[in-house]
Every structure is written in C-alpha cells, then in structure tokens.
Write an enzyme that holds these catalytic residues in place. Structure first.
Site, PDB file in Angstrom:
ATOM      1  N   ARG A  42      15.704  28.127   0.113  1.00 50.24           N
ATOM      2  CA  ARG A  42      16.569  29.290  -0.003  1.00 50.24           C
ATOM      3  C   ARG A  42      15.736  30.557   0.123  1.00 50.24           C
ATOM      4  O   ARG A  42      14.603  30.623  -0.372  1.00 50.24           O
ATOM      5  CB  ARG A  42      17.303  29.306  -1.342  1.00 50.24           C
ATOM      6  CG  ARG A  42      18.338  28.220  -1.514  1.00 50.24           C
ATOM      7  CD  ARG A  42      19.143  28.424  -2.786  1.00 50.24           C
ATOM      8  NE  ARG A  42      18.283  28.534  -3.944  1.00 50.24           N
ATOM      9  CZ  ARG A  42      18.592  29.206  -5.044  1.00 50.24           C
ATOM     10  NH1 ARG A  42      19.737  29.867  -5.124  1.00 50.24           N
ATOM     11  NH2 ARG A  42      17.758  29.255  -6.077  1.00 50.24           N
ATOM     12  N   SER A  73       7.386  24.257  -5.185  1.00 47.05           N
ATOM     13  CA  SER A  73       7.608  23.200  -6.182  1.00 47.05           C
ATOM     14  C   SER A  73       6.681  22.004  -5.999  1.00 47.05           C
ATOM     15  O   SER A  73       7.113  20.844  -6.092  1.00 47.05           O
ATOM     16  CB  SER A  73       9.067  22.751  -6.123  1.00 47.05           C
ATOM     17  OG  SER A  73       9.928  23.858  -6.185  1.00 47.05           O
ATOM     18  N   ASP A  91       8.683  25.851  -9.514  1.00 47.77           N
ATOM     19  CA  ASP A  91      10.096  26.052  -9.832  1.00 47.77           C
ATOM     20  C   ASP A  91      10.329  26.113 -11.341  1.00 47.77           C
ATOM     21  O   ASP A  91      11.235  26.799 -11.805  1.00 47.77           O
ATOM     22  CB  ASP A  91      10.975  24.967  -9.198  1.00 47.77           C
ATOM     23  CG  ASP A  91      10.480  23.553  -9.458  1.00 47.77           C
ATOM     24  OD1 ASP A  91       9.442  23.386 -10.133  1.00 47.77           O
ATOM     25  OD2 ASP A  91      11.127  22.604  -8.982  1.00 47.77           O
TER      26      ASP A  91
END
Length: 473
Positions: free
Chosen positions: A94, A157, A210
């Site tokens: 994203r 992440s 994350d």
C-alpha cells in the site's frame, strides 16, 4: 518435540467425532494430544522465550534478533500535517498519504497493489517504486524539480539490522519472498535507487517493521500504548524497552530513556526445534518450505501456514484410509492449496450437514463424496490447529508484557493488527484468556488489547513525521 502428553481421559468431549470408527477416533485423539497444550507446557515455553529475549538484548542473536528500531520518541497526539508511507506486507503493498488531525486521529488516502510473483522473486524494489509513482501521479502529488523531496515512511515487514532510523540491512527473507542479491544490503538504499531510476523526488525518512508502525499508530491516539503486535500472514511484535536494559546499545542514551525494539519473534526456536510442540505435520511443512528450519514460531501461529498444517493432517489421515476413504486429488496433494481462510469457515460451520465444509472438500479441494464423519473430522482439525495457534500466540505476549513488570501497575494498551486476530474464530478470546493464566489478575486487568486496523500504514507516516521533525531540530 513429541507434543502434549495429556492423558486420554482428560481429552475434551469437543474432540469426540460423532459416528467415527474406533480407528478414526483414535487418530483424532492422537492429534488432540499433539495440539492441545497444558499451561505447564506453555509456562516452560514462556520461560525460554524470555531467556531468548534477554540474549537478543545483550548481543546480536541468531534467534530473537531484538532489532533496535532507533524510534526513541512517543507522539503526543497533537501533531498535525500530511505524511506519506509505504506499507509492504507479505501479499500486498500500500502507498498512503496520512493526515494527522492533532487530536489523536488520522485519515488516509491510499492505493493497494498485489505483489506479483515477479516482484516476490526478482523485481521487488522496482515494483515498489512504480507503485509510488502511480500513487503520486494518480493523486497529482508528484513533487516538481523545484520542490523539496517528499519524506516517506517505509514499513518493511522483514527482519533487518538497523543502524539508524533510515537504514536497515536485510537479515533474511520471510513470508514467501526470495529476491536475490538483497540479504546484507540496505533496503532503504535499494528502494531509493529504484525511486531515482524513475526520477521521483522521494526520500525515505524512516524504515520500520509493521509491528513498530502498529505500535506508533496506536501511540498517536493512545499514550498508554506499549506494544504492537501482528497476527496475520506472518507474526511479530515490538515494544518500548528501557534503554538501560539493552546491553548491545552502544549509542548515546536518548532523552526519553527508551527505544522501540522489534522482537522478530517469528524465529523463536528455529535453531533447536527443542521447545515448541512440533508434530510430524509441522516438520513436514518446515522441510518443504522456502525457509527450512526458519521462522518456527511463525509457522505454528500465522495465516500463511495453518492451512498447510491442516492439509498435511488430512493427507496423513487419508493415507491410513481414515479420511475420505483414502481418496485425494491433485489439488489436495499440492502444497499451499488449502488456504487458512477455509479453516476459519470450517471452525464455525454449524449447519446440520456441515454444508460449508462439504463445499471446501468437494469443490475447493476436488475430492467428491465426503461423508458427514469426514466433515466432522475436518472441522475438528480446523479447531485444533486454530486453538493451538491462539494459545501459542499468548506465549510471546506474556513474555513481552512481563519483561517490564513496572508498567503493569498502570493501564497499558497492546495494539494488535492482522487477519488471524481479526477473523479466525475464537483466536482473540483464546489468546487473551490464555495470557490471563500467566499474569496476576491485578496486573492483567490493566492490559487492554486494542484492534489497530491498518496501523502499519498510519504508523509509518507517524514515524516519518517524528523523524523529519527530529532532523529539522
């Protein structure tokens, strides 16, 4: 490694399969003893987890990395402005613009992109740069040559070794990525080089996991936030640690006296395979995975893997002619063909003929002619695999929360994001209930588990804001 040794007479009646033959029930009993974990067993795992955390804080460790994020600030919740972020997960990417309202609230404009196999295996950073370009152009936000570069937070992440807030050397890939030539290199430099190739005036102000992002997103709206956790495709946690307890920290102590540490707890027990409750089905998954003898804890509790564990169990039963009359299919025999979401559906199928499970077995897995007993066994598998994941998830929570017992005397918030926590039936309740067995009641009542959806994107923008402000001082 043999799993639980719970006596047969103590097995819960929930795992008695109506209509099963003696041989089928005996096999289910074997699974039940392997997957149900006593508090005594969990307590031993928690103790070892805490020990490994201490080892990782003392020196660079090959198991729990205890990565120093260099995030040494807490937001006040009064900050305002718009900031950009990239949120790279295991399956999606994203790009966001996050607007902070100065009252602990945030709104965002974002675009989601699915990671293609080519990006997962070869062109990841060029793909990310192209997504940033698409987002900026679609929203008319691309900075002109006369304008200063945009600052962006990068939620990455995957395990990195951080030397500063805006640099991080990749330790190893997880969650199905295997891009060559990246391990040992600075992921910020790799991304900025890709952005430069597209002529984009974008600088990475901060790179964070994350879980660090999830924690900071919560901290912007809740000053009591102490820990951020992901229970999704993968799993990890981050928390505020007292710098005095970080023996490997060699820099000047920050004014705050604390730093966010990313535990990288998915790798727990990956070296020895000695403390987690491995079953033959876990061993088979690990041996055939992209990262054998890696991410052992993650492979028992994360959405990427639970469906595969269940598929292995199905084949084990079918090979003994105890499920589906010994039949299988090309789909059932293919790795990763049983998504964890199907286990979620099966665990809550209470229709008289288990119609949802029938659809999964006969349509999705292409094994026609399932019996009601077959479907009941499948539901039992889904419940056992999910419950073990939830109870094991409490291990990391308890070990981390009790690391700083001084904080448990007052209200603290644990921010949690991820599909397992949000969608797997009973996961959140079982996890919290299990954790309550190991933390005194007076302290446990001070803990609030807070769903923090999309925290990894908002948090990256918050950290980019904090890092940019710090650099400007």
């Amino acid at each position: 490694m043999a799993g639980n040794t719970q006596p047969a007479e103590q097995l819960d009646e929930r795992y008695r399969v109506a209509g099963a033959t003696a041989e089928q029930q005996q096999a289910v009993d074997v699974l039940t003893r392997q997957f149900l974990l006593t508090d005594e067993r969990l307590g031993a795992i928690i103790k070892e987890f805490r020990r490994r955390m201490e080892v990782g804080l003392a020196a660079d460790s090959t198991m729990l990395k205890m990565v120093l994020s260099h995030v040494v600030w807490r937001p006040t919740g009064q900050e305002t402005g718009s900031y950009f972020a990239i949120d790279l997960g295991g399956t999606n990417l994203r790009v966001l613009r996050v607007t902070l309202d100065g009252k602990g609230g945030a709104t965002s404009v974002h675009q989601k992109f699915v990671l293609p196999e080519e990006a997962k295996k070869r062109t990841l950073f060029d793909f990310i740069a192209q997504c940033v370009e698409t987002f900026l152009d679609d929203h008319n936000m691309r900075p002109a040559a006369s304008e200063p570069p945009l600052s962006i937070g990068f939620t990455f992440s995957y395990p990195i070794d951080q030397k500063s807030i805006n640099s991080g050397t990749l330790i190893h890939w997880t969650k199905g990525l295997s891009v060559p030539g990246c391990i040992g290199r600075d992921v910020v430099r790799l991304l900025e080089d890709a952005l430069l190739r597209l002529g984009l005036r974008v600088k990475v102000a901060a790179v964070v996991s994350d879980t660090v992002s999830t924690l900071l997103a919560a901290a912007y709206s809740d000053p009591a936030a102490q820990m951020g956790v992901i229970f999704g495709t993968g799993t990890n946690a981050a928390y505020y640690e007292d710098v005095a307890s970080i023996a490997k920290w060699k820099g000047a102590d920050p004014a705050s006296g604390e730093m966010v540490v990313s535990i990288e707890w998915g790798a727990f027990d990956s070296e020895e395979f000695a403390i987690l409750p491995f079953t033959p089905h876990d061993i088979k998954l690990d041996r055939k995975s992209l990262n054998p003898r890696g991410q052992a804890y993650e492979k028992m509790i994360s959405g990427m893997y639970l469906g595969e564990i269940a598929r292995n169990i199905m084949l084990w039963l079918a090979d003994q002619r105890l499920l589906l009359d010994g039949r299988s299919s090309a789909i059932l025999n293919a790795m990763w063909s049983l998504d964890t979401s199907y286990l979620s559906s099966a665990a809550v199928d209470n229709t008289p003929d288990l119609a949802e499970i029938r659809q999964i077995i006969e349509k999705t897995l292409d094994v026609p002619g399932s019996t009601l007993v077959d479907r009941r066994i499948f539901k039992t598998i889904a419940i056992l695999v999910g419950e073990r994941a939830a109870r094991l998830s409490a291990v990391g929570l308890v070990a981390t929360l009790t690391k700083r017992p001084d904080l448990l005397s007052k209200p603290i918030t644990v921010a949690i994001d991820g599909s397992m926590y949000e969608h797997y039936p009973g996961f959140a309740c079982i996890m919290a209930e299990t954790a309550s067995h190991f933390i005194p009641e007076g302290q446990f009542k001070n803990i609030r588990f807070s769903p923090t959806k999309d925290g990894s994107g908002v948090g990256a923008a918050v950290i980019a804001m904090l890092a940019t402000q710090q650099q400007q001082q």
